[in-house]
Design a protein around this motif. Structure first.
Motif, short mmCIF file in Angstrom:
data_model
loop_
_atom_site.label_atom_id
_atom_site.label_comp_id
_atom_site.label_asym_id
_atom_site.label_seq_id
_atom_site.Cartn_x
_atom_site.Cartn_y
_atom_site.Cartn_z
N UNK A 108 -24.91 -49.71 4.89
CA UNK A 108 -25.38 -49.26 3.47
C UNK A 108 -24.38 -47.94 3.34
N UNK A 109 -24.63 -47.19 2.10
CA UNK A 109 -23.81 -46.06 1.75
C UNK A 109 -24.32 -44.94 2.63
N UNK A 110 -25.53 -45.16 3.19
CA UNK A 110 -25.91 -44.04 4.09
C UNK A 110 -25.46 -44.19 5.33
N UNK A 111 -24.88 -45.03 5.67
CA UNK A 111 -24.46 -45.37 6.97
C UNK A 111 -25.44 -46.13 7.92
N UNK A 112 -26.31 -46.78 7.42
CA UNK A 112 -27.31 -47.47 8.18
C UNK A 112 -27.14 -48.92 7.99
N UNK A 113 -27.41 -49.75 9.35
CA UNK A 113 -27.34 -50.94 9.31
C UNK A 113 -28.79 -51.66 9.31
N UNK A 114 -28.98 -52.57 8.15
CA UNK A 114 -29.94 -53.36 8.07
C UNK A 114 -30.32 -54.44 9.31
N UNK A 115 -30.87 -54.14 10.32
CA UNK A 115 -31.07 -55.02 11.55
C UNK A 115 -32.01 -56.14 11.27
N UNK A 116 -33.09 -55.77 10.17
CA UNK A 116 -33.82 -56.92 10.08
C UNK A 116 -33.30 -58.19 9.34
N UNK A 117 -32.30 -57.63 8.24
CA UNK A 117 -31.45 -58.86 7.63
C UNK A 117 -30.58 -59.58 8.85
N UNK A 118 -29.74 -58.64 9.45
CA UNK A 118 -29.11 -59.03 10.49
C UNK A 118 -29.86 -60.17 11.31
N UNK A 119 -30.89 -59.82 11.80
CA UNK A 119 -31.60 -60.83 12.62
C UNK A 119 -31.89 -62.15 11.75
N UNK A 120 -32.24 -62.16 10.63
CA UNK A 120 -32.63 -62.97 9.89
C UNK A 120 -31.48 -64.04 9.74
N UNK A 121 -30.11 -63.21 9.47
CA UNK A 121 -28.88 -64.17 9.24
C UNK A 121 -28.52 -64.87 10.73
N UNK A 122 -28.88 -64.18 11.68
CA UNK A 122 -28.60 -64.72 13.17
C UNK A 122 -29.45 -66.08 13.27
N UNK A 123 -30.61 -66.14 12.95
CA UNK A 123 -31.44 -67.05 13.24
C UNK A 123 -31.71 -68.08 12.07
N UNK A 124 -31.14 -67.77 10.82
CA UNK A 124 -31.60 -68.68 9.82
C UNK A 124 -30.42 -68.80 8.85
N UNK A 125 -29.21 -68.43 9.01
CA UNK A 125 -28.08 -68.54 8.21
C UNK A 125 -27.79 -67.48 7.15
N UNK A 126 -26.97 -67.58 6.39
CA UNK A 126 -26.56 -66.83 5.31
C UNK A 126 -27.65 -66.11 4.54
N UNK A 127 -27.42 -64.90 4.08
CA UNK A 127 -28.51 -64.27 3.50
C UNK A 127 -28.93 -64.95 1.96
N UNK A 128 -27.90 -65.72 1.33
CA UNK A 128 -27.87 -65.99 0.49
C UNK A 128 -29.13 -67.28 0.43
N UNK A 129 -29.18 -67.93 1.46
CA UNK A 129 -29.93 -68.84 1.77
C UNK A 129 -31.52 -68.37 1.91
N UNK A 130 -31.53 -67.20 2.07
CA UNK A 130 -33.09 -66.40 2.29
C UNK A 130 -34.01 -66.59 1.12
N UNK A 131 -35.23 -67.12 1.11
CA UNK A 131 -36.13 -67.09 0.16
C UNK A 131 -36.82 -65.72 -0.05
#
Length: 193
Positions: free
Chosen positions: A170-193
């Motif tokens: 993000x703009x502060x230089x942080x990596x959102x690892x919760x979203x990253x883990x979700x995408x790794x295990x469930x697919x693209x973020x756009x599929x997230x409900x």
């Protein structure tokens, strides 16, 4: 070279849906009941769009269109991707990963078995939490880059670049690892409900 090589073909090569062909392979009548029972389990592991993508990859790799991927098909597929001097032993090692001749059902089963090995989301989250003692859900991108490049199975610059292109900080230089883990295990973020 292992199943990852076969997986790489799926990502590297694609055909439009209009070019998909029916598989000429028909199981022997004697084995039909067993094949259908085994096939129904593997086909239930994937949604229809995933099965179509695997079908595309299989069709591309089945260069001689006989319904099976064999050594010649692998050699031709490598050649189509620009790799001409593939060792025979490498091709044989890839084929030995299958329990027998590689028809579409076996091909799909190989992917299913490979993907089943993916760690559950909670396991991946726990790995990232080691770097996030405040449990904020974010890690400084510079810090995770340093850790990935200096610890265990070290990432190189290109792998780090690819990761941050796929999951930009993000703009502060942080990596959102919760979203990253979700995408790794469930697919693209756009599929997230």
């Amino acid at each position: 070279m292992q199943c990852e090589s076969l997986l790489g073909f799926h990502a590297a090569v694609r055909l439009p849906d209009s070019q998909l062909q029916q598989m000429p392979f028909q199981p022997a009548k004697k084995a039909k009941k067993k094949t259908e029972a085994a096939g129904s389990n593997v086909f239930s592991m994937f949604d229809q769009s995933q099965i179509l993508e695997f079908k595309e990859a299989f069709t591309i790799m089945d260069q001689n269109r006989d319904g099976f991927i064999d050594k010649g098909d692998l050699r031709d597929t490598f050649a189509a991707l620009g790799r001409i001097n593939v060792k025979s032993e490498e091709l044989e090692a890839m084929l030995k990963e299958a329990p027998g001749a590689i028809n579409f059902t076996v091909f799909l089963t190989m992917f299913g078995n490979k993907l089943k090995g993916t760690d559950p989301e909670e396991t991946i989250l726990n790995a990232f939490k080691i770097f996030d003692p405040e449990a904020s859900g974010h890690i400084k991108a510079d810090y995770i880059k340093q850790m990935l490049m200096t610890q265990a199975d070290r990432f190189n610059e290109e792998e780090i670049k690819q990761m941050f292109e796929a999951f930009p900080p993000d703009v502060s230089g942080n990596l959102d690892y919760k979203n990253l883990c979700y995408v790794i295990t469930h697919g693209e973020e756009k599929d997230r409900e």
